[in-house]
Scaffold this active site. Structure first.
Site, PDB file in Angstrom:
ATOM      1  CG  ASP A  40     -17.769  -9.259   1.962  1.00 22.19           C
ATOM      2  OD1 ASP A  40     -16.767  -8.511   1.840  1.00 22.19           O
ATOM      3  OD2 ASP A  40     -18.368  -9.414   3.032  1.00 22.19           O
ATOM      4  CD  GLU A  41     -13.252  -4.636  -1.926  1.00 27.92           C
ATOM      5  OE1 GLU A  41     -12.375  -4.252  -1.145  1.00 27.92           O
ATOM      6  OE2 GLU A  41     -13.146  -4.522  -3.164  1.00 27.92           O
ATOM      7  CG  HIS A 215       8.274   4.887  -2.783  1.00 25.67           C
ATOM      8  ND1 HIS A 215       7.095   4.552  -3.401  1.00 25.67           N
ATOM      9  CD2 HIS A 215       8.074   6.115  -2.254  1.00 25.67           C
ATOM     10  CE1 HIS A 215       6.220   5.526  -3.248  1.00 25.67           C
ATOM     11  NE2 HIS A 215       6.794   6.493  -2.571  1.00 25.67           N
ATOM     12  NE  ARG A 328       1.276   2.320  -0.885  1.00 23.66           N
ATOM     13  CZ  ARG A 328       1.648   3.489  -1.376  1.00 23.66           C
ATOM     14  NH1 ARG A 328       2.344   3.548  -2.488  1.00 23.66           N
ATOM     15  NH2 ARG A 328       1.343   4.611  -0.763  1.00 23.66           N
TER      16      ARG A 328
HETATM   17  P1  NAI Z   1      -6.320   0.368  -1.792  1.00 17.21           P
HETATM   18  O1  NAI Z   1      -5.299  -0.005  -0.790  1.00 17.21           O
HETATM   19  O2  NAI Z   1      -7.540   1.093  -1.293  1.00 17.21           O
HETATM   20  O3  NAI Z   1      -6.763  -0.945  -2.571  1.00 17.21           O
HETATM   21  C1  NAI Z   1      -7.398  -1.914  -1.859  1.00 17.21           C
HETATM   22  C2  NAI Z   1      -8.365  -2.604  -2.812  1.00 17.21           C
HETATM   23  O4  NAI Z   1      -7.617  -3.400  -3.726  1.00 17.21           O
HETATM   24  C3  NAI Z   1      -9.290  -3.532  -2.094  1.00 17.21           C
HETATM   25  O5  NAI Z   1     -10.410  -2.832  -1.577  1.00 17.21           O
HETATM   26  C4  NAI Z   1      -9.640  -4.491  -3.215  1.00 17.21           C
HETATM   27  O6  NAI Z   1     -10.682  -3.966  -4.030  1.00 17.21           O
HETATM   28  C5  NAI Z   1      -8.373  -4.539  -4.049  1.00 17.21           C
HETATM   29  N1  NAI Z   1      -7.601  -5.740  -3.684  1.00 17.21           N
HETATM   30  C6  NAI Z   1      -6.808  -5.908  -2.604  1.00 17.21           C
HETATM   31  N2  NAI Z   1      -6.290  -7.149  -2.597  1.00 17.21           N
HETATM   32  C7  NAI Z   1      -6.766  -7.763  -3.700  1.00 17.21           C
HETATM   33  C8  NAI Z   1      -6.579  -9.052  -4.260  1.00 17.21           C
HETATM   34  N3  NAI Z   1      -5.812  -9.958  -3.669  1.00 17.21           N
HETATM   35  N4  NAI Z   1      -7.218  -9.340  -5.425  1.00 17.21           N
HETATM   36  C9  NAI Z   1      -8.002  -8.426  -6.025  1.00 17.21           C
HETATM   37  N5  NAI Z   1      -8.203  -7.197  -5.541  1.00 17.21           N
HETATM   38  C10 NAI Z   1      -7.599  -6.867  -4.399  1.00 17.21           C
HETATM   39  O7  NAI Z   1      -5.615   1.170  -2.937  1.00 17.21           O
HETATM   40  P2  NAI Z   1      -5.960   2.647  -3.402  1.00 17.21           P
HETATM   41  O8  NAI Z   1      -5.717   3.585  -2.277  1.00 17.21           O
HETATM   42  O9  NAI Z   1      -7.276   2.634  -4.055  1.00 17.21           O
HETATM   43  O10 NAI Z   1      -4.808   2.909  -4.451  1.00 17.21           O
HETATM   44  C11 NAI Z   1      -4.819   2.359  -5.765  1.00 17.21           C
HETATM   45  C12 NAI Z   1      -3.464   2.622  -6.380  1.00 17.21           C
HETATM   46  O11 NAI Z   1      -3.210   4.028  -6.394  1.00 17.21           O
HETATM   47  C13 NAI Z   1      -2.310   1.993  -5.598  1.00 17.21           C
HETATM   48  O12 NAI Z   1      -1.327   1.565  -6.522  1.00 17.21           O
HETATM   49  C14 NAI Z   1      -1.774   3.131  -4.761  1.00 17.21           C
HETATM   50  O13 NAI Z   1      -0.418   2.971  -4.455  1.00 17.21           O
HETATM   51  C15 NAI Z   1      -1.989   4.311  -5.704  1.00 17.21           C
HETATM   52  N6  NAI Z   1      -2.117   5.578  -4.996  1.00 17.21           N
HETATM   53  C16 NAI Z   1      -3.083   5.767  -4.037  1.00 17.21           C
HETATM   54  C17 NAI Z   1      -3.212   6.982  -3.407  1.00 17.21           C
HETATM   55  C18 NAI Z   1      -4.302   7.252  -2.423  1.00 17.21           C
HETATM   56  O14 NAI Z   1      -4.392   8.379  -1.907  1.00 17.21           O
HETATM   57  N7  NAI Z   1      -5.171   6.315  -2.123  1.00 17.21           N
HETATM   58  C19 NAI Z   1      -2.314   8.112  -3.727  1.00 17.21           C
HETATM   59  C20 NAI Z   1      -1.350   7.822  -4.766  1.00 17.21           C
HETATM   60  C21 NAI Z   1      -1.263   6.596  -5.352  1.00 17.21           C
END
Ligand code: NAI
Length: 402
Positions: A40-41, A215, A328
């Site tokens: 419900d985002e 990793h 991950r």
């Molecule tokens: P996140 O962990 O915040 O993403 C979660 C979001 O993904 C959820 O809020 C939802 O919108 C979506 N999601 C989760 N499960 C889902 C599903 N089954 N179907 C559809 N959507 C779904 O990830 P974040 O932090 O935004 O990171 C995005 C990318 O960037 C990732 O690959 C992460 O490894 C990479 N990254 C993130 C960093 C950070 O500081 N947040 C730093 C470096 C890389």
């Protein structure tokens, strides 16, 4: 003279999507919407915006903070409401969610749209072309090597902390027959601001042949001979690196560079010279945070950007720890990382014994079968983004996208 605004659609609802939305919505020249399909985002975020401004809080290197207030025009879970008008669609979410989003936006995509993976992760382009089919040829597809920000949501739909910003960032770029009336890289730079400085890779394969191996290599080196006994403390991920682990990082990176060289030897017009060894990459891009760059080991151990990062661990009885193999680092970085690299090596005709050794152990830990012996022919290959899974089997197939 008036110039029309560029319509930016941010896809996703996590940390990165919050920052991308907060920044894009603050730029005068852009009109910003959000598509989030998860749970419900969309409803929560849209409701929050009815009564609150959206705040992006930037933590500056000098210790000060800058708050940016902005509001996207729309937050929705309906692709039909936002995709047809979008000029640039930015996927900013974990790679496993890309398939769901690509499938849902496909019916509504118009010609000359730019699709951006921020980050794309290896194999993003193959998946885009597979799902969007002929429409992909009318689009520009960009894939960024990683996320430009370290960020965390402080309150969902309301505020996000932007904790750190990279200095530079590379993107691959496939234009095909697309003719956008804006410059996609310039728009991305406008969204991000001064930093990071964006650069285009020479070839789309360059980024796939580089990341997503640190990793798994470090996990394998650390835990391959583990006796199963819980440990007292979470081991440091980079600062605790030893000679055994570094051998695998070096080995896989060398195999990637050799894969690139093999492709260039067979196809001299394909420029993969930007595909460099991880040691050179550390020296080039992390010089400002590495205290001792005399070896690959010292680069990882003395990089202050990695201060305090630990292995992913689970707490067990007695407050001790065991490694979390379902984090991950393996669950994403094998199917959306090493499996892609391995697939490219197979197409190039280059053997990768070290990659195979690491992959075989990692896949067993996550309960999957991608490799059988030295061949990508396991029963779970369809869960990966290896090029073979999408019908790319030869160098000609890879070149058809260039
Ligand atoms: P996140 O962990 O915040 O993403 C979660 C979001 O993904 C959820 O809020 C939802 O919108 C979506 N999601 C989760 N499960 C889902 C599903 N089954 N179907 C559809 N959507 C779904 O990830 P974040 O932090 O935004 O990171 C995005 C990318 O960037 C990732 O690959 C992460 O490894 C990479 N990254 C993130 C960093 C950070 O500081 N947040 C730093 C470096 C890389």
């Amino acid at each position: 003279m008036t110039t029309s605004k560029v319509n930016v659609l941010i896809c996703g609802g996590g940390n990165a999507a919050h920052v991308a939305t907060g920044l894009a919505a603050s730029r005068e020249s852009l009109r910003t919407s959000v598509l989030t399909l998860y749970s419900d985002e969309a409803e929560c975020w849209a409701n929050s915006l009815k009564t609150n401004d959206f705040t992006t809080l930037i933590f500056n290197p000098d210790g000060s903070k800058t708050a940016i207030k902005s509001k996207p025009e729309l937050v929705t879970k309906e692709p039909a409401d936002c995709v047809p008008t979008a000029d640039i669609i930015i996927f900013t979410m974990p790679a496993f969610a890309h398939e769901t989003y690509l499938t849902s936006i496909e019916p509504y995509i118009k010609e000359n749209t730019t699709i951006v993976g921020l980050p794309g992760q290896p194999g993003f382009e193959f998946q885009c072309f597979y799902i969007l089919k002929s429409k992909a040829k009318q689009c520009t597809v960009m894939s960024f090597e990683t996320l430009p920000w370290a960020c965390r949501i402080s309150e969902f739909g309301k505020s996000v902390d932007l904790l750190g910003i990279k200095q530079t960032l590379s993107a691959s770029f496939l234009k095909q027959q697309s003719r956008p009336n804006y410059n996609p890289l310039e728009i991305l730079q406008t969204i991000m601001g001064e930093k990071p400085v964006l650069r285009l890779a020479d070839n789309y394969l360059e980024l796939s042949l580089f990341f997503a191996m640190v990793h798994p290599a470090l996990m394998y080196g650390k835990w391959k001979d583990w006796d199963g006994e819980p440990v007292q403390e979470k081991p440091l991920f980079y600062q605790g690196v030893d000679d055994v682990q570094v051998r695998y990082v070096d080995g896989i990176s060398s195999e990637m560079v050799q894969t690139a060289r093999t492709i260039m030897a067979k196809r001299p017009h394909v420029d993969l010279s930007g595909c460099i060894h991880i040691f050179d990459w550390f020296k080039k891009y992390y010089s400002h945070t590495i205290a001792d760059n005399s070896s690959l080991l010292s680069c990882m151990r003395s990089n202050s950007a990695y201060d305090g990062l630990t292995h992913p661990m689970k707490v067990v009885e007695g407050g001790r720890f065991v490694p979390d193999f379902h984090y991950r680092y393996l669950c994403e970085d094998i199917p959306f990382g090493l499996a892609v690299t391995k697939g490219l090596a197979e197409i190039a005709g280059y053997d990768t014994p070290i990659t195979d050794e690491v992959m075989l152990w990692c896949q067993e830990k996550i309960g999957k079968e991608y490799l059988v012996g030295h061949q990508l022919q396991g029963k779970d290959l369809a869960d990966t983004r290896a090029p073979q899974r999408f019908g790319f089997h030869t160098l000609d197939d890879l070149e058809a996208l260039m």
